[in-house]
Design an enzyme around this catalytic site. Structure first.
Site, PDB file in Angstrom:
ATOM      1  N   GLY A 124       0.855  -1.196   0.000  1.00 36.53           N
ATOM      2  CA  GLY A 124       0.000   0.000   0.000  1.00 36.53           C
ATOM      3  C   GLY A 124       0.884   1.237   0.000  1.00 36.53           C
ATOM      4  O   GLY A 124       1.960   1.245  -0.600  1.00 36.53           O
ATOM      5  N   ARG A 125       0.413   2.283   0.707  1.00 40.19           N
ATOM      6  CA  ARG A 125       1.189   3.533   0.743  1.00 40.19           C
ATOM      7  C   ARG A 125       2.584   3.287   1.329  1.00 40.19           C
ATOM      8  O   ARG A 125       3.602   3.636   0.722  1.00 40.19           O
ATOM      9  CB  ARG A 125       0.446   4.583   1.605  1.00 40.19           C
ATOM     10  CG  ARG A 125      -0.764   5.195   0.948  1.00 40.19           C
ATOM     11  CD  ARG A 125      -1.524   6.073   1.936  1.00 40.19           C
ATOM     12  NE  ARG A 125      -2.137   5.262   2.968  1.00 40.19           N
ATOM     13  CZ  ARG A 125      -3.436   4.963   3.034  1.00 40.19           C
ATOM     14  NH1 ARG A 125      -4.267   5.481   2.163  1.00 40.19           N
ATOM     15  NH2 ARG A 125      -3.914   4.196   3.995  1.00 40.19           N
ATOM     16  N   HIS A 172       7.793   1.123  18.913  1.00 44.16           N
ATOM     17  CA  HIS A 172       6.717   1.623  18.045  1.00 44.16           C
ATOM     18  C   HIS A 172       6.934   3.103  17.713  1.00 44.16           C
ATOM     19  O   HIS A 172       6.081   3.954  17.989  1.00 44.16           O
ATOM     20  CB  HIS A 172       5.350   1.407  18.700  1.00 44.16           C
ATOM     21  CG  HIS A 172       4.220   1.425  17.697  1.00 44.16           C
ATOM     22  ND1 HIS A 172       3.067   0.701  17.850  1.00 44.16           N
ATOM     23  CD2 HIS A 172       4.080   2.087  16.514  1.00 44.16           C
ATOM     24  CE1 HIS A 172       2.265   0.914  16.817  1.00 44.16           C
ATOM     25  NE2 HIS A 172       2.863   1.758  15.979  1.00 44.16           N
ATOM     26  N   ARG A 201       1.898  -4.141  12.508  1.00 43.81           N
ATOM     27  CA  ARG A 201       1.276  -4.326  13.813  1.00 43.81           C
ATOM     28  C   ARG A 201       1.795  -5.636  14.397  1.00 43.81           C
ATOM     29  O   ARG A 201       2.006  -6.616  13.660  1.00 43.81           O
ATOM     30  CB  ARG A 201      -0.257  -4.423  13.693  1.00 43.81           C
ATOM     31  CG  ARG A 201      -0.954  -3.118  13.442  1.00 43.81           C
ATOM     32  CD  ARG A 201      -0.924  -2.180  14.663  1.00 43.81           C
ATOM     33  NE  ARG A 201      -1.647  -0.934  14.434  1.00 43.81           N
ATOM     34  CZ  ARG A 201      -1.078   0.214  14.080  1.00 43.81           C
ATOM     35  NH1 ARG A 201       0.217   0.310  13.931  1.00 43.81           N
ATOM     36  NH2 ARG A 201      -1.816   1.299  13.914  1.00 43.81           N
ATOM     37  N   GLU A 205       1.701  -4.389  23.261  1.00 41.30           N
ATOM     38  CA  GLU A 205       2.462  -3.179  23.618  1.00 41.30           C
ATOM     39  C   GLU A 205       1.872  -2.476  24.841  1.00 41.30           C
ATOM     40  O   GLU A 205       0.663  -2.469  24.995  1.00 41.30           O
ATOM     41  CB  GLU A 205       2.448  -2.217  22.422  1.00 41.30           C
ATOM     42  CG  GLU A 205       3.186  -2.784  21.241  1.00 41.30           C
ATOM     43  CD  GLU A 205       3.054  -1.919  19.990  1.00 41.30           C
ATOM     44  OE1 GLU A 205       2.535  -0.791  20.076  1.00 41.30           O
ATOM     45  OE2 GLU A 205       3.462  -2.386  18.923  1.00 41.30           O
TER      46      GLU A 205
HETATM   47  P1  NAP Z   1      -2.544   0.968   3.028  1.00 43.80           P
HETATM   48  O1  NAP Z   1      -2.124   1.983   2.010  1.00 43.80           O
HETATM   49  O2  NAP Z   1      -3.991   0.687   3.226  1.00 43.80           O
HETATM   50  O3  NAP Z   1      -1.765  -0.381   2.670  1.00 43.80           O
HETATM   51  C1  NAP Z   1      -2.054  -1.618   3.235  1.00 43.80           C
HETATM   52  C2  NAP Z   1      -1.749  -2.711   2.220  1.00 43.80           C
HETATM   53  O4  NAP Z   1      -1.965  -3.976   2.845  1.00 43.80           O
HETATM   54  C3  NAP Z   1      -2.611  -2.652   0.978  1.00 43.80           C
HETATM   55  O5  NAP Z   1      -1.762  -2.696  -0.128  1.00 43.80           O
HETATM   56  C4  NAP Z   1      -3.478  -3.909   1.037  1.00 43.80           C
HETATM   57  O6  NAP Z   1      -3.595  -4.406  -0.290  1.00 43.80           O
HETATM   58  C5  NAP Z   1      -2.669  -4.834   1.937  1.00 43.80           C
HETATM   59  N1  NAP Z   1      -3.522  -5.719   2.726  1.00 43.80           N
HETATM   60  C6  NAP Z   1      -4.593  -5.411   3.473  1.00 43.80           C
HETATM   61  N2  NAP Z   1      -5.093  -6.499   4.056  1.00 43.80           N
HETATM   62  C7  NAP Z   1      -4.312  -7.541   3.661  1.00 43.80           C
HETATM   63  C8  NAP Z   1      -4.328  -8.934   3.933  1.00 43.80           C
HETATM   64  N3  NAP Z   1      -5.263  -9.477   4.712  1.00 43.80           N
HETATM   65  N4  NAP Z   1      -3.369  -9.694   3.375  1.00 43.80           N
HETATM   66  C9  NAP Z   1      -2.429  -9.145   2.593  1.00 43.80           C
HETATM   67  N5  NAP Z   1      -2.368  -7.841   2.288  1.00 43.80           N
HETATM   68  C10 NAP Z   1      -3.299  -7.036   2.830  1.00 43.80           C
HETATM   69  O7  NAP Z   1      -1.990   1.362   4.448  1.00 43.80           O
HETATM   70  P2  NAP Z   1      -0.618   2.118   4.806  1.00 43.80           P
HETATM   71  O8  NAP Z   1      -0.860   3.563   4.923  1.00 43.80           O
HETATM   72  O9  NAP Z   1       0.456   1.627   3.895  1.00 43.80           O
HETATM   73  O10 NAP Z   1      -0.383   1.545   6.285  1.00 43.80           O
HETATM   74  C11 NAP Z   1      -0.209   0.161   6.481  1.00 43.80           C
HETATM   75  C12 NAP Z   1      -0.170  -0.196   7.948  1.00 43.80           C
HETATM   76  O11 NAP Z   1       1.070   0.213   8.516  1.00 43.80           O
HETATM   77  C13 NAP Z   1      -1.194   0.496   8.846  1.00 43.80           C
HETATM   78  O12 NAP Z   1      -2.476  -0.102   8.762  1.00 43.80           O
HETATM   79  C14 NAP Z   1      -0.580   0.350  10.213  1.00 43.80           C
HETATM   80  O13 NAP Z   1      -0.996  -0.844  10.825  1.00 43.80           O
HETATM   81  C15 NAP Z   1       0.919   0.275   9.926  1.00 43.80           C
HETATM   82  N6  NAP Z   1       1.600   1.469  10.432  1.00 43.80           N
HETATM   83  C16 NAP Z   1       2.577   1.319  11.373  1.00 43.80           C
HETATM   84  C17 NAP Z   1       3.243   2.442  11.857  1.00 43.80           C
HETATM   85  C18 NAP Z   1       4.351   2.310  12.858  1.00 43.80           C
HETATM   86  O14 NAP Z   1       4.604   3.244  13.604  1.00 43.80           O
HETATM   87  N7  NAP Z   1       5.053   1.185  12.895  1.00 43.80           N
HETATM   88  C19 NAP Z   1       2.885   3.712  11.413  1.00 43.80           C
HETATM   89  C20 NAP Z   1       1.901   3.828  10.469  1.00 43.80           C
HETATM   90  C21 NAP Z   1       1.257   2.710   9.975  1.00 43.80           C
HETATM   91  P3  NAP Z   1      -4.829  -5.326  -0.736  1.00 43.80           P
HETATM   92  O15 NAP Z   1      -6.049  -4.533  -0.375  1.00 43.80           O
HETATM   93  O16 NAP Z   1      -4.648  -5.533  -2.191  1.00 43.80           O
HETATM   94  O17 NAP Z   1      -4.682  -6.576   0.035  1.00 43.80           O
END
Ligand code: NAP
Length: 321
Positions: A155-156, A281, A234, A263
């Site tokens: 994703g993003r 985190h 996560r 956490e």
């Molecule tokens: P995003 O743009 O919605 O990207 C998520 C990606 O995951 C999408 O490409 C989606 O593609 C895929 N996905 C969703 N469900 C899935 C599944 N069951 N199996 C396989 N792939 C799956 O979100 P983002 O902005 O990149 O953020 C992603 C995540 O990063 C957040 O939800 C958050 O949990 C985590 N995050 C962590 C931190 C940190 O501090 N460590 C900070 C920000 C975010 P498809 O729909 O094609 O499956």
């Protein structure tokens, strides 16, 4: 419109100030007993909940205690602490803060990968412990050269991680539920297949039921003894017990973890493993990005108060906007 905001979780002072400038702000007590007492007779006129941690879960039971809440604003892009189905049933909009933290978290993914491969925290400890000055040689480390990077969730953030690795002349592949059109990286239709074809797995999927434990013992075995697991998504995405077993037995080489199953608790078994990298985190935790996230939370509340519409609803509640 008068807006009364309940903040669940500890927020930085500048963020609190931003909220206080425009809204009446209440805090959910952090202490468990005080929190339970507060929730017994909560103020009836709260109309917005700001959430930034997993405690408490914003679920049906909690929402039922706040009959006038019309908006849940989640600080962060992930919103797995919010039961969106319960929110939709009650006509409550849910927002998150996508985009503004993408580069920061992707930087952390790259930094953690290099830190784990090149043992940077361990080398730092080696210098501080005077072991270099007293003649010891620091051991050789793993390398990024020739690695095959597997991104789980393109994703993003996953795409931003991939773009960074393009500069390192390494192979890049990915898994998500469906292939992304126009993407130059090889697609795998399961995490297991991706782990089998790569040696450096970087997790960037959302948390929640759909991804719970998708990195399990079988996946770690497929990643192999040269394998590196980097988790910036996560903690729930990884079977933590299976990971501890895989790291302890050499089933995979190392890991770098920004997120954990419970956490801020980090299992002692992980802390005792000196060859891995653990951070609390902090993927998005820079002054600039946390402020940008806070501004988006405030902009969403302000927009909702003025027009009834928000800027960044989560997909599940878009139809309510
Ligand atoms: P995003 O743009 O919605 O990207 C998520 C990606 O995951 C999408 O490409 C989606 O593609 C895929 N996905 C969703 N469900 C899935 C599944 N069951 N199996 C396989 N792939 C799956 O979100 P983002 O902005 O990149 O953020 C992603 C995540 O990063 C957040 O939800 C958050 O949990 C985590 N995050 C962590 C931190 C940190 O501090 N460590 C900070 C920000 C975010 P498809 O729909 O094609 O499956």
């Amino acid at each position: 419109m008068s807006v009364k905001v309940l903040v669940c979780g500890s927020i930085l002072a500048p963020i609190r100030e931003l909220l206080r400038e425009e809204f009446e702000v209440l805090d959910l007590p952090a202490d468990a007993a005080a929190q339970a007492a507060f929730l017994q007779t909560p103020p009836a006129d709260v109309n917005v909940i700001v959430t930034l941690s997993h405690v408490p879960l914003i679920d049906a039971a909690l929402l039922d205690r706040f009959p006038n809440v019309r908006l849940v604003a989640s600080f962060g892009v992930g919103y797995d602490q919010v039961d969106t189905a319960a929110a939709v049933e009650r006509g409550i909009l849910v927002t998150h803060s996508p985009g503004v933290l993408t580069d920061e978290v992707a930087d952390m993914g790259l930094a953690l990968t290099l830190a784990a491969l090149r043992s940077i925290p361990q080398a730092d400890r080696f210098v501080r412990d005077n072991r270099w000055e007293t003649g010891e040689k620091y051991p050789l480390t793993l390398s990024l050269r020739g690695r095959k990077i597997g991104i789980v969730g393109l994703g993003r953030i996953g795409s931003a991680v991939a773009r960074r690795f393009e500069g390192f002349n390494v192979e890049i592949a990915y898994h998500s539920r469906s292939p992304k059109p126009g993407v130059p990286y090889r697609y795998f239709d399961s995490v297991l297949a991706l782990a089998g074809a790569t040696d450096t797995l970087i997790l960037t999927v959302p948390g929640g039921a759909g991804t719970r434990g998708i990195v399990n013992a079988e996946v770690l075995k497929a990643l192999g003894p040269n394998g590196v697991l980097v988790n910036i998504s996560r903690g729930s995405v990884v079977d933590e017990d299976a990971l501890i077993a895989a790291l302890s037995s050499g089933t995979i080489a190392t890991a770098a973890l920004d997120v954990f199953a419970h956490e801020p608790h980090v299992p002692d078994a992980l802390k005792k493993l000196d060859h891995i990298v653990l951070v609390p985190h902090t993927g998005s935790a820079t002054f600039a990005t946390r402020l940008a996230m806070a501004k988006l939370v405030v902009d969403n509340i302000r927009s909702w108060a003025g027009t009834g519409k928000v800027l960044t609803p989560v997909p599940e509640t878009k139809h309510l906007n």
